[in-house]
Design an enzyme around this catalytic site. Structure first.
Site, mmCIF file in Angstrom:
data_model
loop_
_atom_site.group_PDB
_atom_site.id
_atom_site.type_symbol
_atom_site.label_atom_id
_atom_site.label_comp_id
_atom_site.label_asym_id
_atom_site.label_seq_id
_atom_site.Cartn_x
_atom_site.Cartn_y
_atom_site.Cartn_z
ATOM 1 N N CYS A 159 0.870 -1.164 0.000
ATOM 2 C CA CYS A 159 0.000 0.000 0.000
ATOM 3 C C CYS A 159 0.906 1.212 0.000
ATOM 4 C CB CYS A 159 -0.852 0.002 1.260
ATOM 5 S SG CYS A 159 -1.742 -1.545 1.489
ATOM 6 N N ARG A 215 1.014 1.871 -5.953
ATOM 7 C CA ARG A 215 1.197 0.818 -4.946
ATOM 8 C C ARG A 215 -0.118 0.128 -4.595
ATOM 9 N NH1 ARG A 215 6.171 1.443 -2.431
ATOM 10 N NH2 ARG A 215 5.446 0.191 -0.702
ATOM 11 N N TRP A 259 -3.774 -1.661 -1.308
ATOM 12 C CA TRP A 259 -3.793 -2.805 -2.206
ATOM 13 C C TRP A 259 -4.174 -3.979 -1.320
ATOM 14 C CZ3 TRP A 259 -1.003 -7.466 -3.160
ATOM 15 C CH2 TRP A 259 -1.208 -7.993 -4.434
ATOM 16 N N ASN A 310 1.479 -0.211 5.880
ATOM 17 C CA ASN A 310 1.836 -0.894 4.641
ATOM 18 C C ASN A 310 2.675 -2.101 5.018
ATOM 19 O OD1 ASN A 310 2.811 -1.675 2.097
ATOM 20 N ND2 ASN A 310 4.533 -0.258 2.246
ATOM 21 N N GLY A 311 2.249 -3.283 4.558
ATOM 22 C CA GLY A 311 2.997 -4.500 4.881
ATOM 23 C C GLY A 311 2.021 -5.610 5.214
ATOM 24 N N GLU A 370 10.037 -10.259 -22.327
ATOM 25 C CA GLU A 370 9.649 -8.963 -21.781
ATOM 26 C C GLU A 370 8.506 -8.332 -22.602
ATOM 27 O OE1 GLU A 370 9.910 -7.467 -19.147
ATOM 28 O OE2 GLU A 370 9.673 -5.332 -19.556
ATOM 29 N N LYS A 379 4.880 -7.224 -21.114
ATOM 30 C CA LYS A 379 4.311 -5.872 -21.260
ATOM 31 C C LYS A 379 2.875 -5.959 -21.774
ATOM 32 C CE LYS A 379 6.293 -3.887 -19.409
ATOM 33 N NZ LYS A 379 7.440 -4.247 -18.677
ATOM 34 N N GLU A 436 0.506 -7.340 -19.128
ATOM 35 C CA GLU A 436 0.326 -6.408 -18.018
ATOM 36 C C GLU A 436 -0.689 -5.324 -18.325
ATOM 37 O OE1 GLU A 436 4.320 -5.681 -15.453
ATOM 38 O OE2 GLU A 436 4.507 -5.185 -17.570
ATOM 39 N N HIS A 479 8.096 -27.663 -31.213
ATOM 40 C CA HIS A 479 7.900 -28.644 -30.125
ATOM 41 C C HIS A 479 6.587 -28.405 -29.389
ATOM 42 C CE1 HIS A 479 11.848 -30.277 -30.826
ATOM 43 N NE2 HIS A 479 12.309 -29.031 -30.882
ATOM 44 N N LYS A 510 3.108 -1.445 -8.598
ATOM 45 C CA LYS A 510 4.452 -1.089 -9.056
ATOM 46 C C LYS A 510 5.514 -1.794 -8.231
ATOM 47 C CE LYS A 510 7.421 1.358 -11.414
ATOM 48 N NZ LYS A 510 7.669 0.751 -12.723
HETATM 49 C C1 G6P Z 1 6.182 -5.684 -10.166
HETATM 50 C C2 G6P Z 1 6.108 -4.610 -11.230
HETATM 51 C C3 G6P Z 1 7.044 -4.963 -12.381
HETATM 52 C C4 G6P Z 1 8.458 -5.150 -11.854
HETATM 53 C C5 G6P Z 1 8.517 -6.185 -10.731
HETATM 54 C C6 G6P Z 1 9.861 -6.160 -10.021
HETATM 55 O O1 G6P Z 1 5.646 -6.861 -10.662
HETATM 56 O O2 G6P Z 1 4.779 -4.480 -11.705
HETATM 57 O O3 G6P Z 1 7.024 -3.910 -13.326
HETATM 58 O O4 G6P Z 1 9.285 -5.565 -12.895
HETATM 59 O O5 G6P Z 1 7.533 -5.877 -9.736
HETATM 60 O O6 G6P Z 1 10.004 -4.921 -9.400
HETATM 61 P P1 G6P Z 1 11.379 -4.274 -8.981
HETATM 62 O O7 G6P Z 1 10.990 -2.967 -8.342
HETATM 63 O O8 G6P Z 1 12.028 -5.223 -8.012
HETATM 64 O O9 G6P Z 1 12.178 -4.081 -10.209
#
Ligand code: G6P
Length: 608
Positions: A2, A27, A80, A106-107, A483, A487, A490, A506, A603
């Site tokens: 959060c 967050r 969150w 938060n936690g 990647e 993207k 996501e 395969h 994030k």
């Molecule tokens: C979350 C974010 C991703 C990020 C990952 C690792 O899943 O949505 O965008 O790559 O965490 O985050 P970090 O801050 O450790 O790079």
């Protein structure tokens, strides 16, 4: 996972708290709430008042009741959901049964069920499903006139992670904060102090920050901040000046943070290179205390995009450092007894520096005597404090949940690190100079790739209604496909998978039929023909193909080609990823989705 904010000063707290929460919505945004000590000056009395509800911060801002919160001291939270559904009852701030202590958290409190039982046995009632609600009640239970003692006793009861802020009518001049394994910073101003889960949330007010370490408490008054350890011994701390530009936190005219961050890549990569790399001198990373001769293997560990950056640089470390290099997902690494000893170099990659699994993996590596070196973007974050060594990507604040510029900067910095190690070990690879030269040219080449945005937008228009997509590539191109597929998932919610081209036969080829879309990435001349054949095999089964390439491929069966500048094959991910970022972005826009805050994602994932 959060976001929390706090303010104590002479201004009205609410606008500052709301601004901070808006910046922290990355967050989580399941609910939002504020607690303020309103000063009814005639009676010289402070009253704790709370407004909270499920939904986004904007609802809290527009709530009529928020206008009644006129005090100069307050705490706020954007949630969150982890324990309990998004609802008003589960929203923060939470209060104790006597309605004297308000807490945002938060936690995750891992032993909250036990603590709930303990409180209930002591006559307390709990009204929410959250783990947090035990905290104000424990503080209330321990309180007998000394709030610091009550908070420290409560911290000793808690197992898990927390960053908390506490206010009470009993001490209307201060906010008490404490943390363990969750981030919390204090911004220091003139007759005012700010608190937040991260720096950008309050960077427009101050650039002087105190960093709280784990199991520390701070008493944040209007004109002072005092620090204590968990046993209430006083600690001295000084502020650090953060050079980030508050402007960089705004959208600068772009429709979304993600688009702005895609466009910032040439500059972010240039800043990350900085004065670390030059053709005429040895690479400089201020790592002279590490004896790289003692290592016989390297692990590179991270989550999500950070882990994909690791995949992209594995061949660079193997080529230039001649050390076996293994890439691992932090959540796997931490539970799989990796073979590590004092001869292992463990590199951790994290944009936020707060990812719970990466922190746990780092702690494990340390306990096994590895040397730990982290690649982090956020200054002063938890990972930087736990690691033996840290080097920073200079990507600047990344706000959009989907990571873009952090990824390209991570690959850039890891490449510089590989060069540094190679030079340290005295390898005289004749390719190293040309690799360095290619790296230095990347910012200019990135600008050229950005010019392709309209082409990609056109193709996105053809594809945004698709349900499935496949990405294929070999070597570094495969890492980029992973990647690119992430993207797309996501932010556009389209199912996609990435395959090493050779694996197509395969299994996945069975799924290819008329109008299946395949995105091919080809940047290495050695394997170009192989992947091209795989694309042809797909086309003959009805697939439509988008190709991202720097090779001279003239094939009229390919529907759409995005040409990117050529570079050293091992650096191509930095350029070939950008079209895929645009692709995901435009598809999400065409689907009318919230690009910066995709559903169910956050994030920084500060819980396991
Ligand atoms: C979350 C974010 C991703 C990020 C990952 C690792 O899943 O949505 O965008 O790559 O965490 O985050 P970090 O801050 O450790 O790079």
């Amino acid at each position: 996972m959060c976001g929390i904010v706090g303010y104590n000063g002479e201004k009205k707290a609410v606008p500052i708290l709301i601004n901070g929460l808006l910046s922290l919505e990355y967050r989580g945004y399941d609910s939002a709430g504020i607690a303020v000590l309103n000063n009814y000056s005639k009676e010289k009395k402070y009253k704790l008042e709370i407004v909270k509800d499920k939904g986004r911060v904007i609802n809290l801002k527009n709530n009529e009741k928020t206008k009644n919160l006129i005090g100069n001291i307050g705490i706020a939270h954007t949630r969150w959901a982890t324990h309990g559904i998004p609802s008003k009852e589960n929203s923060h701030p939470h209060i104790d049964n006597t309605v004297k202590f308000a807490v945002v958290h938060n936690g995750i409190i891992e032993n909250y069920i036990l603590l709930r039982k303990k409180l209930i046995n002591n006559g307390y009632k709990l009204y929410s499903e959250t783990d947090t609600e035990v905290i104000p009640n424990l503080i209330s239970m321990h309180y007998s006139g000394d709030i610091l003692k009550a908070v420290s006793d409560t911290m000793k009861d808690l197992k898990g992670s927390y960053a908390i802020e506490v206010i009470s009518e009993f001490f209307p001049d201060r906010i008490i904060i404490a943390k363990k394994d969750s981030p919390l910073v204090i911004g220091s101003g003139e007759k005012e102090n700010y608190i937040a889960s991260d720096i950008p949330a309050i960077l427009s007010y101050t650039n002087k920050f105190y960093f709280l370490d784990d199991e520390e408490i701070a008493v944040v008054k209007k004109d002072s901040v005092e620090f204590y350890d968990i046993n209430l011994s006083k600690i001295q701390k000084t502020t650090k000046t953060i050079e980030w530009d508050a402007q960089s936190n705004e959208k600068n005219g772009y429709e979304d943070f993600m688009l702005k961050e895609i466009y910032e890549q040439p500059n972010a990569v240039r800043e990350t290179i900085g004065s670390r790399l030059s053709l005429s001198e040895k690479t400089n990373l201020n790592l002279e205390y590490i004896d790289f001769k003692k290592f016989n293997r390297i692990f590179i560990v991270g989550c999500g995009t950070a882990m994909h950056a690791g995949m992209a640089v594995k061949p660079i470390f193997e080529k230039f450092c001649k050390l076996p290099t293994e890439i691992d997902i932090a959540s796997e690494f931490r539970y799989r007894n990796p073979l590590i000893d004092e001869h292992t170099l463990c590199i951790f990659i994290s944009q936020s520096g707060e990812t719970a699994d990466t922190i746990a993996a780092l702690k494990l590596a340390k306990s096994l005597n590895a040397t730990t070196l982290s690649i982090v973007n956020v200054i002063g974050s938890s990972i930087t404090r736990f690691s033996d060594y840290t080097i920073y990507t200079h990507a600047g604040p990344e706000i959009a949940v989907a990571s873009t510029k952090a990824y390209t900067c991570q690959i850039t910095l890891l490449s510089i690190l590989a060069i540094y190690i190679s030079e340290f070990l005295g390898y005289d690879d004749k390719n190293l100079q040309s690799f360095k030269a290619s790296l230095l040219k990347l910012p200019e080449k990135l600008k050229k790739v950005l010019e392709q945005s309209d082409t990609i937008k056109k193709y996105a228009k053809k594809l945004y209604n698709q349900h499935d997509l496949y990405f294929i590539g070999r070597g570094s191109d495969y890492a980029v496909c992973m990647e690119g597929s992430l993207k797309l998932k996501e932010i556009s919610y389209i199912h996609s998978e990435a395959y090493a081209s050779g694996e197509l036969k395969h299994g996945p080829i069975a799924l290819i039929e008329k109008n299946t879309t395949i995105i091919g990435v080809i940047t290495d001349s050695i394997t170009a023909k192989k992947t091209l054949s795989n694309l042809e095999e797909s086309i003959s089964r009805g697939a439509d193909v988008l190709l991202v390439t720097n090779q001279n491929i003239d094939n009229d069966k390919i529907d759409f080609t995005v040409n990117i500048p050529s570079t050293h094959p091992l650096l191509s991910p930095i350029l070939s990823m950008v079209p895929l970022q645009f692709f995901a972005y435009y598809i999400a826009k065409l689907k009318n989705l919230d690009v910066d805050k995709p559903r169910n994602l956050a994030k920084s994932v500060t819980v396991e």
